[in-house]
Motif scaffolding. Structure first.
Motif, PDB file in Angstrom:
ATOM      1  N   ASN A  70      50.813 -44.669  25.141  1.00 13.11           N
ATOM      2  CA  ASN A  70      51.567 -43.509  24.651  1.00 13.11           C
ATOM      3  C   ASN A  70      50.756 -42.716  23.635  1.00 13.11           C
ATOM      4  O   ASN A  70      50.763 -41.475  23.662  1.00 13.11           O
ATOM      5  CB  ASN A  70      52.900 -43.933  24.037  1.00 13.11           C
ATOM      6  CG  ASN A  70      53.927 -44.314  25.073  1.00 13.11           C
ATOM      7  OD1 ASN A  70      53.841 -43.894  26.230  1.00 13.11           O
ATOM      8  ND2 ASN A  70      54.899 -45.101  24.674  1.00 13.11           N
ATOM      9  N   ASP A  71      50.054 -43.396  22.741  1.00 14.42           N
ATOM     10  CA  ASP A  71      49.231 -42.705  21.747  1.00 14.42           C
ATOM     11  C   ASP A  71      48.106 -41.939  22.412  1.00 14.42           C
ATOM     12  O   ASP A  71      47.812 -40.808  22.044  1.00 14.42           O
ATOM     13  CB  ASP A  71      48.666 -43.684  20.728  1.00 14.42           C
ATOM     14  CG  ASP A  71      49.681 -44.094  19.676  1.00 14.42           C
ATOM     15  OD1 ASP A  71      50.800 -43.521  19.682  1.00 14.42           O
ATOM     16  OD2 ASP A  71      49.361 -44.975  18.861  1.00 14.42           O
ATOM     17  N   VAL A  72      47.454 -42.555  23.397  1.00 15.70           N
ATOM     18  CA  VAL A  72      46.370 -41.888  24.106  1.00 15.70           C
ATOM     19  C   VAL A  72      46.916 -40.679  24.856  1.00 15.70           C
ATOM     20  O   VAL A  72      46.310 -39.594  24.844  1.00 15.70           O
ATOM     21  CB  VAL A  72      45.645 -42.854  25.064  1.00 15.70           C
ATOM     22  CG1 VAL A  72      44.703 -42.129  25.992  1.00 15.70           C
ATOM     23  CG2 VAL A  72      44.907 -43.929  24.250  1.00 15.70           C
ATOM     24  N   LYS A  73      48.059 -40.824  25.497  1.00 17.11           N
ATOM     25  CA  LYS A  73      48.671 -39.717  26.239  1.00 17.11           C
ATOM     26  C   LYS A  73      49.036 -38.561  25.313  1.00 17.11           C
ATOM     27  O   LYS A  73      48.866 -37.398  25.661  1.00 17.11           O
ATOM     28  CB  LYS A  73      49.940 -40.226  26.956  1.00 17.11           C
ATOM     29  CG  LYS A  73      50.602 -39.197  27.851  1.00 17.11           C
ATOM     30  CD  LYS A  73      51.782 -39.807  28.591  1.00 17.11           C
ATOM     31  CE  LYS A  73      53.047 -39.365  27.916  1.00 17.11           C
ATOM     32  NZ  LYS A  73      54.245 -39.854  28.567  1.00 17.11           N
ATOM     33  N   ASN A  74      49.508 -38.880  24.122  1.00 17.22           N
ATOM     34  CA  ASN A  74      49.944 -37.840  23.182  1.00 17.22           C
ATOM     35  C   ASN A  74      48.796 -37.243  22.368  1.00 17.22           C
ATOM     36  O   ASN A  74      48.999 -36.242  21.689  1.00 17.22           O
ATOM     37  CB  ASN A  74      50.995 -38.409  22.222  1.00 17.22           C
ATOM     38  CG  ASN A  74      52.285 -38.730  22.921  1.00 17.22           C
ATOM     39  OD1 ASN A  74      52.659 -38.080  23.907  1.00 17.22           O
ATOM     40  ND2 ASN A  74      52.982 -39.738  22.450  1.00 17.22           N
ATOM     41  N   ALA A  75      47.622 -37.820  22.457  1.00 16.26           N
ATOM     42  CA  ALA A  75      46.496 -37.336  21.665  1.00 16.26           C
ATOM     43  C   ALA A  75      45.901 -36.052  22.218  1.00 16.26           C
ATOM     44  O   ALA A  75      45.997 -35.680  23.300  1.00 16.26           O
ATOM     45  CB  ALA A  75      45.415 -38.402  21.593  1.00 16.26           C
TER      46      ALA A  75
END
Length: 75
Positions: A70-75
């Motif tokens: 999720n963090d990678v997707k939202n970055a």
């Protein structure tokens, strides 16, 4: 805080501070304590606790795989 009493075999040569550190690192690793809570339990500053986590090869980034995705997707 809770107070517990543990009977350890005589051959275990650990003092109270070392036992607190071991418990704090394990509880942090299992995400049962935050970094600050674990450092407080170990009676260390957060910086000193982080350094010790490195010696135990425990990451300060407690992400599970889904959170990381999720963090990678939202970055």
């Amino acid at each position: 805080m809770k107070t517990i009493s543990i009977n350890l075999p005589d051959f275990i040569d650990l003092n109270e501070k070392e036992i607190k550190l071991l418990i704090a690192t394990k509880l942090y690793e299992e995400a049962k304590l935050s970094l600050g809570e674990a450092a407080q339990l170990a009676e260390l500053s957060e910086r000193a606790f982080i350094e010790i986590l490195g010696r135990f090869d425990i990451s300060i980034f407690n992400y599970n795989a889904e959170e990381l995705r999720n963090d990678v997707k939202n970055a």
